[in-house]
Motif scaffolding. Structure first.
Motif, PDB file in Angstrom:
ATOM      1  N   UNK A 107       0.693  -1.292  -0.066  1.00  0.00           N
ATOM      2  CA  UNK A 107      -0.036  -0.075  -0.173  1.00  0.00           C
ATOM      3  C   UNK A 107       0.845   1.271  -0.099  1.00  0.00           C
ATOM      4  N   UNK A 108       2.088   1.303   0.259  1.00  0.00           N
ATOM      5  CA  UNK A 108       3.058   2.568   0.580  1.00  0.00           C
ATOM      6  C   UNK A 108       3.796   2.481  -0.988  1.00  0.00           C
ATOM      7  N   UNK A 109       3.758   1.374  -1.933  1.00  0.00           N
ATOM      8  CA  UNK A 109       4.476   1.455  -3.071  1.00  0.00           C
ATOM      9  C   UNK A 109       3.360   1.731  -4.219  1.00  0.00           C
ATOM     10  N   UNK A 110       3.162   3.197  -4.383  1.00  0.00           N
ATOM     11  CA  UNK A 110       2.116   3.434  -5.315  1.00  0.00           C
ATOM     12  C   UNK A 110       2.374   2.881  -6.893  1.00  0.00           C
ATOM     13  N   UNK A 111       3.505   2.561  -7.274  1.00  0.00           N
ATOM     14  CA  UNK A 111       3.945   2.313  -8.611  1.00  0.00           C
ATOM     15  C   UNK A 111       3.127   0.728  -8.588  1.00  0.00           C
ATOM     16  N   UNK A 112       3.095  -0.068  -7.547  1.00  0.00           N
ATOM     17  CA  UNK A 112       2.654  -1.563  -7.407  1.00  0.00           C
ATOM     18  C   UNK A 112       1.305  -1.487  -7.169  1.00  0.00           C
ATOM     19  N   UNK A 113       0.625  -0.199  -6.613  1.00  0.00           N
ATOM     20  CA  UNK A 113      -0.711  -0.228  -6.384  1.00  0.00           C
ATOM     21  C   UNK A 113      -1.580   0.034  -7.553  1.00  0.00           C
ATOM     22  N   UNK A 114      -0.720   1.198  -8.341  1.00  0.00           N
ATOM     23  CA  UNK A 114      -1.368   1.328  -9.687  1.00  0.00           C
ATOM     24  C   UNK A 114      -1.924   0.093 -10.631  1.00  0.00           C
ATOM     25  N   UNK A 115      -0.742  -0.929 -10.394  1.00  0.00           N
ATOM     26  CA  UNK A 115      -0.678  -1.959 -11.232  1.00  0.00           C
ATOM     27  C   UNK A 115      -2.079  -2.995 -10.776  1.00  0.00           C
ATOM     28  N   UNK A 116      -1.990  -3.197  -9.271  1.00  0.00           N
ATOM     29  CA  UNK A 116      -2.939  -4.087  -8.898  1.00  0.00           C
ATOM     30  C   UNK A 116      -4.436  -3.291  -9.060  1.00  0.00           C
ATOM     31  N   UNK A 117      -4.488  -1.986  -8.897  1.00  0.00           N
ATOM     32  CA  UNK A 117      -5.775  -1.337  -8.985  1.00  0.00           C
ATOM     33  C   UNK A 117      -6.278  -1.783 -10.510  1.00  0.00           C
ATOM     34  N   UNK A 118      -5.433  -1.607 -11.490  1.00  0.00           N
ATOM     35  CA  UNK A 118      -5.779  -2.052 -13.006  1.00  0.00           C
ATOM     36  C   UNK A 118      -6.048  -3.452 -12.945  1.00  0.00           C
ATOM     37  N   UNK A 119      -5.420  -4.384 -12.355  1.00  0.00           N
ATOM     38  CA  UNK A 119      -5.974  -5.639 -12.344  1.00  0.00           C
ATOM     39  C   UNK A 119      -7.124  -6.025 -11.689  1.00  0.00           C
TER      40      UNK A 119
END
Length: 646
Positions: A276-288
């Protein structure tokens, strides 16, 4: 009397200033040579993700008296899970989520647990570059003959050893078993052979070869056959992977894939919480989540928790802990107040119950901008206007309670109690635009959740750049087009003194760094502005150091320039009786004239006929968003369109 054995008898030691951390000053090889046993302990965050997902699942099952799920007893051959793997739908699945692994799975088409074990072992530079992977895939799909181990020199007693990997020597354990089956090596001797092959020491390998051939001779195996098999095993032993290690990884991979398929909400909530603190990863998971058809809701003070959660409808609710500017203290106070008194009815109730000591104006504004207060009022602009009064009322009531004073005339919060619409004094405030709303989400969450500035261009951008950022693949020597919103611009100096500009793009599916060298950046400096949608062209490669894609840019276009380059014409439809409109158009359109513009095409439609008129070069226009909006306002949205080929 035998003196006690101490670690310092074996190795020199070092400890930190506190004396708590004890470390040997020998390296790993010398530690073993000195007589100490070395253990490798690997911590996996994925095990925590599985645990979090199971806790959510168990909580849901408890409501319906279901038997709690035991992840250790799930079926390892679920065909639905393998269909998901074959499609490469493995974002967030342990070990199987990289683009390279997805491509490998689409080729290999795993259909059993043994195939997942093999995938983990195969997806490494050695096997990928040696041809072992292609051999494995061809044998699995019947495009190459199964042989044990080679079509020119088979030894069928090796079939039980090599059959799980279609005759390919893939695992270190298989090297040991081959030595045992053919040459009668002991388990310890076979392990010595495995180590020697892995280290590729010529003098040691010569000794091992002699021992292997002598053992085979003792078992009446032809010397030439034994030598050829030894050479083959030696060739691939350096790429061999420990199967027990691979199987353990494969089990965790399968468990995460199984959870993703059967319990998508709890699984993705756990995955999002872990990063949750890694925005770049969250972007990918939100799109998933979007790709999976899984609803992801904005943070909500009436339901959300510190981590991402799942509501009764199976929707994922954004974690309050991911909101920038809101710490654990305020979130804990919110959750406690909600647990004690139930959902908050409005902003005044929220501020009063959570308390001014726990939440201030800055925290309130962060919660409002991210959407966490949406359920407490008509819209965000009204809530923003009401914050000062709500905070003042809560503080006033808290002071009165602390001092034991009763306000004869009532305080602000009391004035709102029992009122049908506590926001009536703020009713004339204009609601935020979509741009303002999304900017607030970006500021507080680091990404856009309820929408994205690129949405209005989505279909048109696919005409310019067919692939989303998440779907781009490295292609050496090939120029690819990509489009996205400019999030960040960084200028750096190389050791040579050259200037580089790194532009971070976001198209909601992923984020991508685009590198522009100084000369190109100087040419398009005016185009590259934060929060502008741009089209880039360049060579895509993989940055192993950052473990992400990057682009070396060769061209930059804004939307208007991209329309000029890729569209065929701007078409305007006029209905019968539109002579006055045509006259108006001829007077107004030249204001947007551009020699490097788009051809204008007029389609005149009457009850009896249709006429198409293509205007000359003097009528070419630069198609900006403003021009399109104005044309649509004047002549109707359906009557104005850019025409593209294909």
């Amino acid at each position: 009397v035998i003196a006690p054995t101490r670690l310092t008898d074996f190795a020199p030691l070092y400890c930190d200033e506190s004396g708590a951390g004890l470390v040997t000053q020998f390296d790993k090889n010398d530690v073993e040579y000195a007589g100490l046993v070395k253990f490798d302990f690997l911590g996996l965050r994925t095990l925590t993700i599985i645990d979090w997902a199971l806790k959510t699942i168990h909580a849901q099952q408890a409501k319906t008296d279901e038997v709690p799920l035991d992840i250790t007893t799930i079926e390892l051959e679920d065909p639905r899970v393998y269909e998901m793997l074959k499609r490469g739908d493995t974002t967030a699945v342990f070990q199987l989520e990289s683009s390279g692994m997805k491509d490998l799975m689409k080729r290999l088409l795993p259909s059993r647990f043994e195939d997942i074990i093999a995938l983990v072992a195969l997806f490494r530079p050695g096997p990928l570059q040696s041809g072992m992977v292609d051999d494995f895939i061809n044998r699995k799909h019947g495009r190459a003959k199964l042989s044990f181990p080679h079509v020119d020199y088979e030894y069928m007693p090796l079939k039980p050893v090599l059959e799980p990997t279609y005759g390919v020597v893939l695992y270190q354990e298989q090297v040991m078993q081959i030595a045992q089956v053919m040459a009668g090596f002991t388990l310890g001797g076979a392990d010595m052979l495995r180590r020697a092959m892995g280290k590729k020491k010529p003098e040691e390998m010569a000794k091992q070869r002699v021992s292997f051939l002598e053992g085979c001779q003792g078992n009446n195996i032809d010397t030439d056959l034994a030598g050829n098999i030894f050479d083959l095993v030696e060739k691939f032993a350096g790429y061999g992977f420990n199967k027990s290690h691979s199987a353990a990884y494969a089990l965790v991979s399968y468990q995460t894939a199984w959870l993703k398929y059967h319990y998508p909400g709890p699984f993705m909530a756990a995955v999002l919480s872990s990063d949750m603190q890694n925005t770049d990863k969250v972007v990918i998971f939100v799109e998933e989540c979007r790709t999976m058809g899984l609803a992801l809701l904005l943070p909500d003070v009436n339901f959300g928790d510190y981590m991402f959660t799942v509501n009764d409808a199976g929707e994922v609710v954004y974690g309050l802990g991911a909101v920038k500017g809101v710490g654990e203290g305020p979130i804990g106070a919110i959750v406690d107040a909600r647990a004690q008194g139930g959902p908050f009815s409005d902003l005044f109730d929220f501020c009063e119950r959570v308390g001014g000591a726990n939440i201030n104006k800055r925290v309130l504004e962060a919660l409002l901008r991210c959407g966490a207060l949406d359920k407490l009022g008509p819209n965000r602009s009204v809530l923003m206007a009401a914050i000062p009064d709500a905070v003042k009322a809560a503080n006033q009531k808290a002071r009165n309670l602390d001092s034991g004073v009763f306000d004869l005339f009532g305080d602000v919060s009391v004035a709102h109690e029992g009122v049908d619409n506590p926001y009536e004094p703020y009713g004339r405030i204009e609601e935020w635009t979509d741009k303002q709303r999304l900017a607030g989400e970006k500021e507080t969450l680091g990404l856009y959740v309820s929408g994205h500035p690129i949405d209005e261009y989505e279909q048109e951008l696919r005409k310019f750049a067919p692939s989303r950022l998440v779907d781009l693949k490295p292609m050496r020597g090939t120029q690819q087009k990509m489009a996205g919103l400019v999030l960040d611009i960084r200028q750096i100096k190389t050791k040579r003194g050259d200037t580089l500009v790194i532009v971070t793009l976001d198209d909601r599916s992923a984020r991508l760094e685009v590198v522009l060298f100084g000369e190109l950046y100087d040419q398009c400096r005016d185009l590259i502005v934060k929060d502008r949608v741009l089209v880039f062209e360049g060579e895509v490669s993989f940055d192993e150091y950052k473990d992400q894609m990057k682009v070396r840019c060769s061209r930059v276009l804004d939307i208007a320039d991209a329309r000029r380059c890729f569209s065929q014409a701007l078409q305007i439809e006029l209905q019968a009786g539109g002579a006055g409109v045509a006259k108006q158009l001829s007077a107004w359109l030249p204001q947007h004239r551009s020699e490097a513009g788009v051809t204008v095409r007029i389609r005149y439609q009457s009850e009896d006929a249709r006429a198409d008129l293509v205007l000359g070069q003097d009528w070419q226009v630069r198609v900006t968003d403003e021009l399109l909006l104005e044309l649509q306002r004047r002549y109707g949205k359906e009557q104005v369109a850019l025409l593209y080929g294909g």
